[in-house]
Scaffold this active site. Sequence first.
Site, PDB file in Angstrom:
ATOM      1  N   SER A  82     -39.119 -39.790   8.241  1.00 34.43           N
ATOM      2  CA  SER A  82     -38.434 -38.698   7.535  1.00 34.43           C
ATOM      3  C   SER A  82     -38.205 -39.094   6.084  1.00 34.43           C
ATOM      4  O   SER A  82     -38.282 -40.268   5.722  1.00 34.43           O
ATOM      5  CB  SER A  82     -37.089 -38.448   8.213  1.00 34.43           C
ATOM      6  OG  SER A  82     -36.296 -37.567   7.452  1.00 34.43           O
ATOM      7  N   SER A  83     -37.935 -38.099   5.261  1.00 44.17           N
ATOM      8  CA  SER A  83     -37.541 -38.373   3.866  1.00 44.17           C
ATOM      9  C   SER A  83     -36.059 -38.092   3.653  1.00 44.17           C
ATOM     10  O   SER A  83     -35.561 -38.229   2.534  1.00 44.17           O
ATOM     11  CB  SER A  83     -38.329 -37.469   2.912  1.00 44.17           C
ATOM     12  OG  SER A  83     -39.700 -37.684   3.044  1.00 44.17           O
TER      13      SER A  83
ATOM     14  N   GLU B 238     -40.991 -30.920  14.271  1.00 40.70           N
ATOM     15  CA  GLU B 238     -40.901 -32.229  13.616  1.00 40.70           C
ATOM     16  C   GLU B 238     -42.084 -33.139  13.923  1.00 40.70           C
ATOM     17  O   GLU B 238     -42.301 -34.126  13.222  1.00 40.70           O
ATOM     18  CB  GLU B 238     -39.603 -32.913  14.058  1.00 40.70           C
ATOM     19  CG  GLU B 238     -38.867 -33.628  12.950  1.00 40.70           C
ATOM     20  CD  GLU B 238     -38.173 -32.671  11.999  1.00 40.70           C
ATOM     21  OE1 GLU B 238     -38.502 -32.706  10.803  1.00 40.70           O
ATOM     22  OE2 GLU B 238     -37.322 -31.901  12.442  1.00 40.70           O
TER      23      GLU B 238
ATOM     24  N   ASN C  10     -37.515 -29.029  10.327  1.00 38.76           N
ATOM     25  CA  ASN C  10     -38.728 -29.361   9.582  1.00 38.76           C
ATOM     26  C   ASN C  10     -39.162 -28.163   8.737  1.00 38.76           C
ATOM     27  O   ASN C  10     -38.649 -27.965   7.654  1.00 38.76           O
ATOM     28  CB  ASN C  10     -39.852 -29.873  10.463  1.00 38.76           C
ATOM     29  CG  ASN C  10     -40.896 -30.623   9.644  1.00 38.76           C
ATOM     30  OD1 ASN C  10     -40.625 -30.986   8.503  1.00 38.76           O
ATOM     31  ND2 ASN C  10     -42.060 -30.845  10.183  1.00 38.76           N
TER      32      ASN C  10
ATOM     33  N   ARG D  28     -32.491 -38.367  14.895  1.00 42.19           N
ATOM     34  CA  ARG D  28     -33.845 -37.875  14.672  1.00 42.19           C
ATOM     35  C   ARG D  28     -34.483 -37.527  16.016  1.00 42.19           C
ATOM     36  O   ARG D  28     -34.226 -38.204  17.033  1.00 42.19           O
ATOM     37  CB  ARG D  28     -34.656 -38.986  13.976  1.00 42.19           C
ATOM     38  CG  ARG D  28     -36.069 -38.606  13.568  1.00 42.19           C
ATOM     39  CD  ARG D  28     -36.086 -37.611  12.458  1.00 42.19           C
ATOM     40  NE  ARG D  28     -37.375 -37.572  11.772  1.00 42.19           N
ATOM     41  CZ  ARG D  28     -37.736 -36.567  10.980  1.00 42.19           C
ATOM     42  NH1 ARG D  28     -36.918 -35.542  10.766  1.00 42.19           N
ATOM     43  NH2 ARG D  28     -38.888 -36.591  10.366  1.00 42.19           N
TER      44      ARG D  28
ATOM     45  N   ASP E  67     -44.194 -34.445  11.193  1.00 39.23           N
ATOM     46  CA  ASP E  67     -43.780 -35.553  10.318  1.00 39.23           C
ATOM     47  C   ASP E  67     -44.404 -36.888  10.744  1.00 39.23           C
ATOM     48  O   ASP E  67     -44.286 -37.890  10.052  1.00 39.23           O
ATOM     49  CB  ASP E  67     -42.254 -35.679  10.276  1.00 39.23           C
ATOM     50  CG  ASP E  67     -41.638 -34.816   9.164  1.00 39.23           C
ATOM     51  OD1 ASP E  67     -42.395 -34.318   8.316  1.00 39.23           O
ATOM     52  OD2 ASP E  67     -40.404 -34.651   9.150  1.00 39.23           O
TER      53      ASP E  67
ATOM     54  N   THR F 193     -34.976 -27.814   5.365  1.00 38.66           N
ATOM     55  CA  THR F 193     -34.015 -28.769   5.880  1.00 38.66           C
ATOM     56  C   THR F 193     -32.732 -28.322   5.218  1.00 38.66           C
ATOM     57  O   THR F 193     -32.758 -27.471   4.332  1.00 38.66           O
ATOM     58  CB  THR F 193     -34.453 -30.182   5.436  1.00 38.66           C
ATOM     59  OG1 THR F 193     -35.682 -30.506   6.086  1.00 38.66           O
ATOM     60  CG2 THR F 193     -33.451 -31.264   5.737  1.00 38.66           C
TER      61      THR F 193
HETATM   62  N1  GLY Z   1     -38.668 -32.832   8.099  1.00 34.18           N
HETATM   63  C1  GLY Z   1     -38.488 -33.332   6.813  1.00 34.18           C
HETATM   64  C2  GLY Z   1     -38.084 -34.747   6.798  1.00 34.18           C
HETATM   65  O1  GLY Z   1     -37.505 -35.207   7.765  1.00 34.18           O
HETATM   66  O2  GLY Z   1     -38.364 -35.424   5.831  1.00 34.18           O
END
Ligand code: GLY
Length: 585
Positions: free
Chosen positions: A466-467, A434, A415, A121, A437, A395
């Site tokens: 993040s998701s 990013e 992102n 990340r 986020d 993504t």
């Molecule tokens: N940028 C989308 C995520 O990391 O959830």
Amino acid sequence: MGTPPFEEALNTRAPARRASGRRRCAVLARTVVLLFLAASAASAQKPGALVSARRGMAVSACERASAVGARIMREGGNAVDAAVAMGFALAVTYPSAGNLGGGAYIIIRMADGREAAIDARETAPAAATATMYLDATGAVLRNASLRGPRAAGVPGSVDGLLTALARFGSLDRARVLAPALELADAGYRLKKHEAMFLESQRPAFAEFPSTLRVYGASPHREGSRFRQPDLAAALRRIAREGRDGFYLGETAEYIVRQMREGGGLITHADLAGYSCIVRKPLHGSYRDRELLTMPPSSAGGIGLVQMLNILERHDIAGMGAGTPATLHLLAEAMRRAYADRWKYLGDPAYVDIPQERLVSKDYAGNLDTSIDAARATPSAAVRPGGPAREGGGQTTHYSVADRWGNAVSVTTTLNSICGGKCVVDGAGFLLNNEMDDFTIKPGEANQFGLVGSDANRIEAGKRMLSSMTPTIVLRGGAVELILGSPGGSTITTTVLQVLLNILEFAMPLDRAVSAPRMHHQWMPDSLYHEPRAMDRAAAATLAAMGHVLKERPAIGRVDAVYYHAASATWFGCSDRRGHGAAIGY
Ligand code: GLY
């Protein structure tokens, strides 16, 4: 749980009680699979198609990248070699999300039992502060966290991919980078949808001369050749020097120059100091299946396990796919998991996350008792949150399996679509955005409508939440399913539903991936759904239960691989919602 998937697809039935019946079934299954394999000999088919192969499978949102993965495995590489090659190829052929300038999560499960969750990340630059996207009155500066160099976190993908290769790969760096280099150097002929996509981005690209130079020099048409010489040179430096070829030297200098020009914060020290983290995957279970998924800094894995723990307490198969009862239960499980995401989750190096409790079956029991089978719980009663902003994101996910049973599940991102839209001049790749986020301001929603808490506030060196939910499912200790999705906040609920479609509703992979989906994220208090996710009667029932229904054209875009042990066959499927491909070998 229902009938094992693919028994249905292959028109075979569950094993009979007598041994001779079982043998007959096995012979029949093998025969049907062989016929099926013959029928799908081309092995790469239209998005949404079920593709099968005996040795391995590469599935991604871009046919060229899948072909790179299959080629590397055909030439003797393992699934990790293939996944790394695909990651670099996507940086060339899939600019909306493939990247050198973004971040990634990589779940690896080797056939000998070794496993890893590589957290690549992005991180906040050292000069980043909690208020950097607010004006003097404390109001959010619109778009400041979304556009240009200032929206970028320190890129992680290159270090993550090279670390995966060094620890688990079998080929050398130059060999796995070669296909991406060829694609950047020689170029490739644009497909119609690719030319249309690049043209659609022209107004946004026009904000940055460096981006226009790469992506907008001349009008894009179907069949025109698209070459990226600066990107080829950047890839060559990585092939030659490894991570130093990106985080130090010429490429680093290009990045820092772009920062200076556009008010960005990333310095040489930020780049030199970046390191991915090799974590243990988060383990969960669902009935008899074991699950390896992404721990924090992603919120995806914890959310997925939490929701599965709640759902496991119900007879989902008996309730049926797409029924109001099932959709209601899914929405309630999602609502509760996303409320916890808001409250507890952030970079574990900065925030104490009660992870053990959140993923425990006991805690799921507590959450489950708060669900009313007849009424929607208002989100405000679960945990207060703030209003939402509308937005879209991009993504991409890819899944790879090889003939030895090694499996890789990768979700990677800039992102937004094409990140902050700014290309690093001279290096030819897009920077992420990013930083959006992070919690830009507590209670304010980000582009996905996700409200943030203090746990995810901007701090120097911190990973933004993040998701992304790259996941591998094991059955009896062997890989059964590899999957993930793009879609911002909808990533985790997308993965959840495809899993349930296979494990509960016995759908074959193609149906499981293409089946309509819904999504709830606690705030805003809306049940989003694709047009075909429910009929009018179901919609009326859910509305009467208190759900606020909102239609969305598409939720998630899954690239998945399934192993059918009885016939020793890999199946792949790239979501019909995109333009990708599954390619077997
Ligand atoms: N940028 C989308 C995520 O990391 O959830």
